[in-house]
Design a protein around this motif. Sequence first.
Motif, PDB file in Angstrom:
ATOM      1  N   TYR A 100       0.846  -1.193   0.000  1.00  8.46           N
ATOM      2  CA  TYR A 100       0.000   0.000   0.000  1.00  8.46           C
ATOM      3  C   TYR A 100       0.879   1.240   0.000  1.00  8.46           C
ATOM      4  O   TYR A 100       2.038   1.195   0.440  1.00  8.46           O
ATOM      5  CB  TYR A 100      -0.974   0.017   1.182  1.00  8.46           C
ATOM      6  CG  TYR A 100      -0.320  -0.032   2.540  1.00  8.46           C
ATOM      7  CD1 TYR A 100      -0.080   1.127   3.264  1.00  8.46           C
ATOM      8  CD2 TYR A 100       0.052  -1.248   3.110  1.00  8.46           C
ATOM      9  CE1 TYR A 100       0.512   1.086   4.519  1.00  8.46           C
ATOM     10  CE2 TYR A 100       0.649  -1.302   4.359  1.00  8.46           C
ATOM     11  CZ  TYR A 100       0.876  -0.137   5.057  1.00  8.46           C
ATOM     12  OH  TYR A 100       1.465  -0.189   6.288  1.00  8.46           O
ATOM     13  N   GLY A 135      -4.807   3.500   3.866  1.00 11.74           N
ATOM     14  CA  GLY A 135      -3.991   2.581   3.073  1.00 11.74           C
ATOM     15  C   GLY A 135      -3.744   1.241   3.743  1.00 11.74           C
ATOM     16  O   GLY A 135      -3.912   0.181   3.122  1.00 11.74           O
ATOM     17  N   ALA A 139      -5.444  -2.399   2.561  1.00 15.86           N
ATOM     18  CA  ALA A 139      -4.595  -3.557   2.277  1.00 15.86           C
ATOM     19  C   ALA A 139      -4.973  -4.738   3.168  1.00 15.86           C
ATOM     20  O   ALA A 139      -5.039  -5.886   2.710  1.00 15.86           O
ATOM     21  CB  ALA A 139      -3.121  -3.186   2.464  1.00 15.86           C
TER      22      ALA A 139
END
Length: 182
Positions: A100, A135, A139
């Motif tokens: 990410y 992020g 992920a």
Amino acid sequence: MTLNMHDKEFLIRSIRDIPDFPKPGIVFKDITTLLNNKDAYALLMNHLKERYQSYNLTHIAGIDARGFIFGAALAQMLGVGFVPIRKKGKLPYTTVSEKYALEYGVDEVEIHIDAFSNVQNPKVLLIDDLIATGGTAYAAANLINKVGAECVEACFIMGLDFLSGQSKLRELTEVYTVIGVD
């Protein structure tokens, strides 16, 4: 089920703000003061138990490292398994990973390939202390789905509502934040 305003304010007051950490202009939300306040921690964990007891979860997945604190305790309270999602290179068995984007570069999280193989049709709650840009959480939710489980919701103690992380994560799963921070 959400907390009433009085309880939210109590939890917010139990979290310490650290200005200019880790760099100037950032106000760090320090949850250690919530954790060492037995009343605040009990209120939070009992709220999470009440919220999730009817979800028929099989597992809680916690994001390295503060998600472990809330996730492992909640898993025990609900009588389900706990699965750690860790930074790359920290898990000892065969893993699946997801990269990410960071502000300056990339990072990666991993999960054991067989993390949910002990049950059929695993239903998983993802948990962490804070969602900002989303992020890591995005992920992590992707990893849960990649290894054959269903990420039914992502839960965060705090959400930085002025950033886009929650809306991005909603592309993959439902999102719940106990406390929204503007």
